[in-house]
Design a protein around this motif. Structure first.
Motif, PDB file in Angstrom:
ATOM      1  N   TYR A 229       0.813  -1.217   0.000  1.00  0.00           N
ATOM      2  CA  TYR A 229       0.000   0.000   0.000  1.00  0.00           C
ATOM      3  C   TYR A 229       0.847   1.268   0.000  1.00  0.00           C
ATOM      4  O   TYR A 229       0.299   2.362  -0.063  1.00  0.00           O
ATOM      5  N   ARG A 230       2.148   1.118   0.066  1.00  0.00           N
ATOM      6  CA  ARG A 230       3.048   2.273   0.112  1.00  0.00           C
ATOM      7  C   ARG A 230       3.655   2.509  -1.266  1.00  0.00           C
ATOM      8  O   ARG A 230       4.112   1.578  -1.919  1.00  0.00           O
ATOM      9  N   GLU A 231       3.656   3.749  -1.700  1.00  0.00           N
ATOM     10  CA  GLU A 231       4.217   4.099  -3.008  1.00  0.00           C
ATOM     11  C   GLU A 231       5.734   3.878  -2.986  1.00  0.00           C
ATOM     12  O   GLU A 231       6.429   4.409  -2.120  1.00  0.00           O
ATOM     13  N   PRO A 232       6.269   3.086  -3.920  1.00  0.00           N
ATOM     14  CA  PRO A 232       7.719   2.886  -3.960  1.00  0.00           C
ATOM     15  C   PRO A 232       8.447   4.198  -4.254  1.00  0.00           C
ATOM     16  O   PRO A 232       7.883   5.101  -4.891  1.00  0.00           O
ATOM     17  N   ASP A 233       9.661   4.318  -3.791  1.00  0.00           N
ATOM     18  CA  ASP A 233      10.459   5.496  -4.118  1.00  0.00           C
ATOM     19  C   ASP A 233      10.556   5.628  -5.633  1.00  0.00           C
ATOM     20  O   ASP A 233      10.731   4.635  -6.350  1.00  0.00           O
ATOM     21  N   ALA A 234      10.461   6.858  -6.118  1.00  0.00           N
ATOM     22  CA  ALA A 234      10.396   7.093  -7.568  1.00  0.00           C
ATOM     23  C   ALA A 234      11.578   6.470  -8.297  1.00  0.00           C
ATOM     24  O   ALA A 234      11.417   5.897  -9.380  1.00  0.00           O
ATOM     25  N   HIS A 235      12.769   6.565  -7.701  1.00  0.00           N
ATOM     26  CA  HIS A 235      13.959   6.051  -8.395  1.00  0.00           C
ATOM     27  C   HIS A 235      14.076   4.529  -8.287  1.00  0.00           C
ATOM     28  O   HIS A 235      14.996   3.944  -8.865  1.00  0.00           O
ATOM     29  N   LEU A 236      13.144   3.894  -7.537  1.00  0.00           N
ATOM     30  CA  LEU A 236      13.174   2.434  -7.415  1.00  0.00           C
ATOM     31  C   LEU A 236      11.899   1.778  -7.947  1.00  0.00           C
ATOM     32  O   LEU A 236      11.669   0.600  -7.699  1.00  0.00           O
ATOM     33  N   GLU A 237      11.095   2.541  -8.679  1.00  0.00           N
ATOM     34  CA  GLU A 237       9.876   1.961  -9.242  1.00  0.00           C
ATOM     35  C   GLU A 237      10.184   0.830 -10.213  1.00  0.00           C
ATOM     36  O   GLU A 237       9.411  -0.120 -10.357  1.00  0.00           O
ATOM     37  N   TRP A 238      11.338   0.917 -10.886  1.00  0.00           N
ATOM     38  CA  TRP A 238      11.723  -0.130 -11.836  1.00  0.00           C
ATOM     39  C   TRP A 238      11.833  -1.478 -11.140  1.00  0.00           C
ATOM     40  O   TRP A 238      11.493  -2.523 -11.725  1.00  0.00           O
ATOM     41  N   LEU A 239      12.308  -1.485  -9.888  1.00  0.00           N
ATOM     42  CA  LEU A 239      12.462  -2.740  -9.160  1.00  0.00           C
ATOM     43  C   LEU A 239      11.098  -3.369  -8.895  1.00  0.00           C
ATOM     44  O   LEU A 239      10.911  -4.580  -9.091  1.00  0.00           O
ATOM     45  N   ALA A 240      10.143  -2.549  -8.451  1.00  0.00           N
ATOM     46  CA  ALA A 240       8.801  -3.058  -8.190  1.00  0.00           C
ATOM     47  C   ALA A 240       8.121  -3.530  -9.474  1.00  0.00           C
ATOM     48  O   ALA A 240       7.414  -4.537  -9.491  1.00  0.00           O
ATOM     49  N   GLN A 241       8.357  -2.819 -10.567  1.00  0.00           N
ATOM     50  CA  GLN A 241       7.738  -3.184 -11.839  1.00  0.00           C
ATOM     51  C   GLN A 241       8.307  -4.486 -12.399  1.00  0.00           C
ATOM     52  O   GLN A 241       7.574  -5.308 -12.959  1.00  0.00           O
ATOM     53  N   SER A 246       8.782  -4.348  -3.820  1.00  0.00           N
ATOM     54  CA  SER A 246       9.529  -3.113  -3.600  1.00  0.00           C
ATOM     55  C   SER A 246      10.847  -3.419  -2.891  1.00  0.00           C
ATOM     56  O   SER A 246      11.069  -4.529  -2.395  1.00  0.00           O
ATOM     57  N   MET A 247      11.708  -2.407  -2.816  1.00  0.00           N
ATOM     58  CA  MET A 247      12.972  -2.583  -2.098  1.00  0.00           C
ATOM     59  C   MET A 247      12.718  -2.945  -0.640  1.00  0.00           C
ATOM     60  O   MET A 247      13.394  -3.809  -0.063  1.00  0.00           O
ATOM     61  N   GLY A 248      11.721  -2.295  -0.016  1.00  0.00           N
ATOM     62  CA  GLY A 248      11.397  -2.614   1.376  1.00  0.00           C
ATOM     63  C   GLY A 248      11.004  -4.063   1.552  1.00  0.00           C
ATOM     64  O   GLY A 248      11.374  -4.706   2.540  1.00  0.00           O
ATOM     65  N   GLN A 249      10.267  -4.614   0.591  1.00  0.00           N
ATOM     66  CA  GLN A 249       9.851  -6.019   0.681  1.00  0.00           C
ATOM     67  C   GLN A 249      11.038  -6.950   0.484  1.00  0.00           C
ATOM     68  O   GLN A 249      11.156  -7.966   1.181  1.00  0.00           O
ATOM     69  N   TRP A 250      11.918  -6.611  -0.442  1.00  0.00           N
ATOM     70  CA  TRP A 250      13.101  -7.450  -0.634  1.00  0.00           C
ATOM     71  C   TRP A 250      13.980  -7.475   0.612  1.00  0.00           C
ATOM     72  O   TRP A 250      14.555  -8.510   0.957  1.00  0.00           O
ATOM     73  N   LEU A 251      14.063  -6.354   1.306  1.00  0.00           N
ATOM     74  CA  LEU A 251      14.862  -6.310   2.530  1.00  0.00           C
ATOM     75  C   LEU A 251      14.200  -7.087   3.665  1.00  0.00           C
ATOM     76  O   LEU A 251      14.877  -7.546   4.588  1.00  0.00           O
ATOM     77  N   CYS A 252      12.875  -7.249   3.592  1.00  0.00           N
ATOM     78  CA  CYS A 252      12.161  -7.980   4.634  1.00  0.00           C
ATOM     79  C   CYS A 252      12.307  -9.494   4.479  1.00  0.00           C
ATOM     80  O   CYS A 252      12.165 -10.228   5.468  1.00  0.00           O
ATOM     81  N   VAL A 253      12.547  -9.964   3.261  1.00  0.00           N
ATOM     82  CA  VAL A 253      12.636 -11.412   3.032  1.00  0.00           C
ATOM     83  C   VAL A 253      13.763 -12.045   3.855  1.00  0.00           C
ATOM     84  O   VAL A 253      13.516 -12.981   4.624  1.00  0.00           O
ATOM     85  N   PRO A 254      15.030 -11.571   3.743  1.00  0.00           N
ATOM     86  CA  PRO A 254      16.084 -12.178   4.576  1.00  0.00           C
ATOM     87  C   PRO A 254      15.851 -11.963   6.066  1.00  0.00           C
ATOM     88  O   PRO A 254      16.266 -12.774   6.890  1.00  0.00           O
ATOM     89  N   MET A 255      15.163 -10.877   6.402  1.00  0.00           N
ATOM     90  CA  MET A 255      14.850 -10.610   7.807  1.00  0.00           C
ATOM     91  C   MET A 255      13.940 -11.691   8.370  1.00  0.00           C
ATOM     92  O   MET A 255      14.175 -12.227   9.467  1.00  0.00           O
ATOM     93  N   MET A 256      12.890 -12.045   7.626  1.00  0.00           N
ATOM     94  CA  MET A 256      11.966 -13.079   8.087  1.00  0.00           C
ATOM     95  C   MET A 256      12.634 -14.448   8.115  1.00  0.00           C
ATOM     96  O   MET A 256      12.428 -15.237   9.050  1.00  0.00           O
TER      97      MET A 256
END
Length: 277
Positions: A229-241, A246-256
């Motif tokens: 529900y959070r808008e990805p940072d403009a310069h990282l929209e390519w990653l989500a697309q 998003s970058m935040g979700q990718w960082l959460c994977v190794p955390m979990m």
């Protein structure tokens, strides 16, 4: 009818030439909440029963907080530079020190706190996971306070929302379309709800390391959900697309994953004696 973002002056008050921002106040509130909850934790098991040189005191909390603040600031800033804008800061290294321009990363701040508590546990001769289990339930309400600061600043807004959503909100800096108030979602999930769950779980006095594991898994999961529900940072929209995450979700994977492994390891580990001899 769509809610309009309440225009709040980010400056709470001025003292001569000094401008005190609401965001800075929310950080102070976060540190105050940590102190309050940490003093309550001293009464909980196993900390209330530890005797001898390893016994916990209020001075331990003060030193832990000081080191944790340093870890949050340094780790949060370096994490943002490395995780979100590595190319920019590689070309402009002096900009790393321009913290007044914004840019902090929770995951970087978490790594900074982890390293700071390594030093604390070593200097106080306390078991590392005992220290981290003490810290974990005291953190979420501070995170909630930080999300209040994000909301006041009108930053980190959400993705486009259906105008019929009762709490959809228009953020002037994000255009005329209604959006999810993702700061509120994160306040509730990563802050209030996470605190309630960890506080209850910690009172059950699980094995050493499992409260920390619960924090990693729970925060990672709640942040992963909130990122939808959070808008990805403009310069990282390519990653989500390109990846759907998003970058935040990718960082959460190794955390979990780390949290699950830590919980299993702690479950198999021999319990530590409470009395230091």
């Amino acid at each position: 009818m769509v809610l309009q973002f309440p225009q709040i002056d980010p400056i709470a008050f001025r003292v001569g030439p000094l401008a005190v921002h609401w965001y800075g106040i929310t950080y102070l509130v976060a540190f105050g909440l940590f102190l309050f909850l940490a003093h309550r934790r001293l009464r909980h098991e196993p900390y209330a029963s530890i005797q001898g040189p390893g016994a916990w005191s209020r001075r331990d909390i003060d030193d832990m907080l000081f080191l944790g603040v340093m870890g949050v600031i340094v780790g949060g800033r370096l994490g943002y530079c490395l995780f979100y804008k590595p190319a920019y800061y590689a070309m402009n290294p002096l900009e790393i020190f321009a913290v007044w321009k914004g840019g902090m990363s929770f995951h970087g701040g978490m790594l900074g706190v982890i390293l700071s508590q390594v030093w604390f546990s070593h200097s106080r001769r306390k078991p590392y996971w005992q220290v981290m289990d003490f810290v974990a339930p005291c953190v979420p309400l501070g995170l909630a306070s930080g999300r209040v600061g994000n909301f006041i600043n009108g930053e980190l807004w959400g993705r486009l929302a259906d105008p019929s959503l009762p709490w959809a909100m228009v953020f002037p800096q994000a255009g005329p379309q209604p959006r999810h108030p993702s700061q509120v979602y994160q306040f509730l999930l990563e802050g209030v709800l996470l605190w309630v769950l960890l506080w209850i779980y910690a009172r059950r006095n699980p094995r050493e390391g499992q409260v920390s594991a619960a924090f990693l898994v729970s925060y990672g999961f709640f942040r992963f959900v909130a990122e939808y529900y959070r808008e990805p940072d403009a310069h990282l929209e390519w990653l989500a697309q390109q990846t759907g995450l998003s970058m935040g979700q990718w960082l959460c994977v190794p955390m979990m994953v780390a949290g699950v492994l830590l919980w299993v390891w702690a479950q198999k580990r021999q319990p530590r004696a409470l009395v230091a001899r």
